[in-house]
Design a protein around this motif. Structure first.
Motif, short mmCIF file in Angstrom:
data_model
loop_
_atom_site.label_atom_id
_atom_site.label_comp_id
_atom_site.label_asym_id
_atom_site.label_seq_id
_atom_site.Cartn_x
_atom_site.Cartn_y
_atom_site.Cartn_z
N SER A 92 15.10 5.57 -0.85
CA SER A 92 13.92 4.90 -1.41
C SER A 92 14.29 3.59 -2.10
CB SER A 92 13.24 5.85 -2.40
OG SER A 92 12.16 5.23 -3.03
N ASP A 93 15.34 3.62 -2.92
CA ASP A 93 15.76 2.41 -3.63
C ASP A 93 16.27 1.33 -2.67
OD1 ASP A 93 15.11 3.59 -6.03
OD2 ASP A 93 17.18 3.96 -6.66
N SER A 94 16.98 1.73 -1.63
CA SER A 94 17.57 0.73 -0.73
C SER A 94 16.52 0.03 0.12
CB SER A 94 18.63 1.37 0.16
OG SER A 94 18.04 2.30 1.02
N LEU A 95 15.38 0.66 0.36
CA LEU A 95 14.35 0.05 1.19
C LEU A 95 13.36 -0.80 0.38
CD1 LEU A 95 13.72 3.00 3.65
CD2 LEU A 95 14.82 0.80 4.15
N THR A 96 13.50 -0.80 -0.96
CA THR A 96 12.66 -1.63 -1.81
C THR A 96 12.92 -3.10 -1.52
OG1 THR A 96 12.56 0.02 -3.57
CG2 THR A 96 12.16 -2.27 -4.21
N GLY A 97 11.85 -3.84 -1.27
CA GLY A 97 11.96 -5.26 -0.96
C GLY A 97 12.37 -5.53 0.48
N VAL A 98 12.63 -4.48 1.23
CA VAL A 98 13.04 -4.61 2.63
C VAL A 98 11.94 -4.06 3.53
CG1 VAL A 98 14.77 -3.91 4.34
CG2 VAL A 98 15.48 -4.44 2.00
N ALA A 99 11.68 -2.75 3.45
CA ALA A 99 10.63 -2.12 4.26
C ALA A 99 9.29 -2.11 3.55
CB ALA A 99 11.04 -0.69 4.61
N TYR A 100 9.31 -2.04 2.22
CA TYR A 100 8.10 -2.07 1.40
C TYR A 100 8.40 -2.86 0.14
CZ TYR A 100 10.66 2.22 0.25
OH TYR A 100 11.63 3.14 0.00
N VAL A 101 7.34 -3.28 -0.54
CA VAL A 101 7.48 -4.17 -1.69
C VAL A 101 8.23 -3.48 -2.83
CG1 VAL A 101 6.24 -5.57 -3.38
CG2 VAL A 101 5.41 -5.44 -1.04
N ASP A 102 7.82 -2.26 -3.19
CA ASP A 102 8.41 -1.56 -4.34
C ASP A 102 8.42 -0.06 -4.05
OD1 ASP A 102 8.79 -0.32 -6.95
OD2 ASP A 102 8.36 -2.29 -7.80
N ASP A 103 9.44 0.64 -4.52
CA ASP A 103 9.51 2.07 -4.24
C ASP A 103 8.44 2.88 -4.98
OD1 ASP A 103 10.77 1.76 -6.69
OD2 ASP A 103 12.46 3.04 -6.21
N LYS A 104 7.70 2.25 -5.90
CA LYS A 104 6.59 2.96 -6.53
C LYS A 104 5.45 3.19 -5.52
CE LYS A 104 4.36 -1.17 -8.39
NZ LYS A 104 4.15 -1.94 -9.60
N GLN A 105 5.49 2.49 -4.37
CA GLN A 105 4.49 2.69 -3.32
C GLN A 105 4.68 4.01 -2.58
OE1 GLN A 105 5.43 -1.66 -1.96
NE2 GLN A 105 3.92 -0.79 -0.59
N VAL A 106 5.84 4.62 -2.70
CA VAL A 106 6.12 5.87 -1.99
C VAL A 106 5.31 6.97 -2.67
CG1 VAL A 106 7.87 7.53 -1.30
CG2 VAL A 106 8.41 5.08 -1.31
N SER A 107 4.24 7.40 -1.98
CA SER A 107 3.36 8.42 -2.55
C SER A 107 3.65 9.80 -1.98
CB SER A 107 1.90 8.05 -2.30
OG SER A 107 1.65 7.94 -0.91
N ASP A 108 4.28 9.86 -0.82
CA ASP A 108 4.70 11.13 -0.22
C ASP A 108 6.15 10.97 0.23
OD1 ASP A 108 2.18 12.69 -0.19
OD2 ASP A 108 1.51 11.06 1.13
N ILE A 109 6.95 12.00 -0.03
CA ILE A 109 8.36 11.92 0.34
C ILE A 109 8.83 13.31 0.78
CG2 ILE A 109 9.24 12.33 -1.99
CD1 ILE A 109 11.32 10.06 -1.35
N GLY A 126 0.82 -1.20 0.00
CA GLY A 126 0.00 0.00 0.00
C GLY A 126 0.86 1.26 0.00
N PRO A 127 0.20 2.42 0.12
CA PRO A 127 0.93 3.69 0.04
C PRO A 127 1.89 3.89 1.21
CG PRO A 127 -1.39 4.07 0.54
CD PRO A 127 -1.24 2.61 0.30
N ILE A 128 3.02 4.50 0.90
CA ILE A 128 4.09 4.74 1.88
C ILE A 128 4.43 6.23 1.89
CG2 ILE A 128 6.54 4.30 2.43
CD1 ILE A 128 4.82 1.81 2.81
N THR A 129 4.65 6.76 3.08
CA THR A 129 5.21 8.10 3.25
C THR A 129 6.62 7.93 3.78
OG1 THR A 129 3.06 9.11 3.67
CG2 THR A 129 5.00 10.31 4.44
N LEU A 130 7.57 8.59 3.17
CA LEU A 130 8.97 8.46 3.53
C LEU A 130 9.51 9.82 3.95
CD1 LEU A 130 11.17 6.22 3.51
CD2 LEU A 130 11.74 6.97 1.21
N HIS A 131 10.04 9.89 5.17
CA HIS A 131 10.69 11.10 5.67
C HIS A 131 12.15 10.76 5.92
CE1 HIS A 131 6.73 12.69 7.66
NE2 HIS A 131 6.68 12.67 6.35
N ALA A 132 13.06 11.63 5.53
CA ALA A 132 14.48 11.40 5.79
C ALA A 132 15.18 12.71 6.12
CB ALA A 132 15.15 10.74 4.58
#
Length: 163
Positions: free
Chosen positions: A115-132, A60-66
């Protein structure tokens, strides 16, 4: 629930890719940014250390803050001999930059690395990141602080006293 990571080490950008020719034809794409593979591995290791390898990636949708923090160089500080308490790295020079880190790398390339490094680790695909959201700051040590959220996490964390 919100997942937060602290990655110790200098933040590295996910720069451009370049093609390296292979024997027998074809090519392989490799990152053009020094240290990027180590940095991405450090992010993944920090996630697994904190949450374990058995946790399933979020869907599902992911919000990523860094927040990318860079250690201030010694030339931002008054020399110890000119400070009242004689301790180095305590008083900033009057002309030292503020808290915002305004040098390269670009924040968007830093966010791409996270975003790329967490693909397959924290979430399925980085296309799920809807807010960054990303921020570069000066600090006492090189590090990256990452928050991974799903819709409703802020409200849930607030109810549980985690915010």
């Amino acid at each position: 629930m919100k997942r937060t990571l602290t990655v110790v080490g200098k933040p590295r950008p996910q720069g451009s890719m370049r093609a390296l020719p292979l024997k027998g034809g074809g090519a392989v794409a490799v990152a053009n940014s020094p240290g990027i593979y180590q940095y991405r591995g450090d992010i993944q290791s920090a996630f697994y250390r904190k949450y374990g390898e058995s946790i399933a990636p979020l869907e599902g949708p992911i919000t990523l803050h860094a927040v990318f923090i860079y250690r201030r160089p010694n030339n931002h500080f008054r020399p110890a001999s000119k400070q009242k308490n004689r301790k180095a790295r305590t008083e900033l020079m009057p002309n030292a930059p503020g808290d915002h880190f305004l040098s390269t790398p670009d924040v968007d390339k830093l966010l791409r690395a996270v975003s790329d490094s967490l693909t397959g680790v924290a979430y399925v695909d980085d296309k799920q990141v809807s807010d960054i959201w990303g921020s570069k700051r000066w600090g006492d040590a090189d590090m990256t602080i990452i928050d991974i959220l799903q819709p409703g996490d802020d409200e849930e964390d607030a109810k549980n006293g985690l915010v």
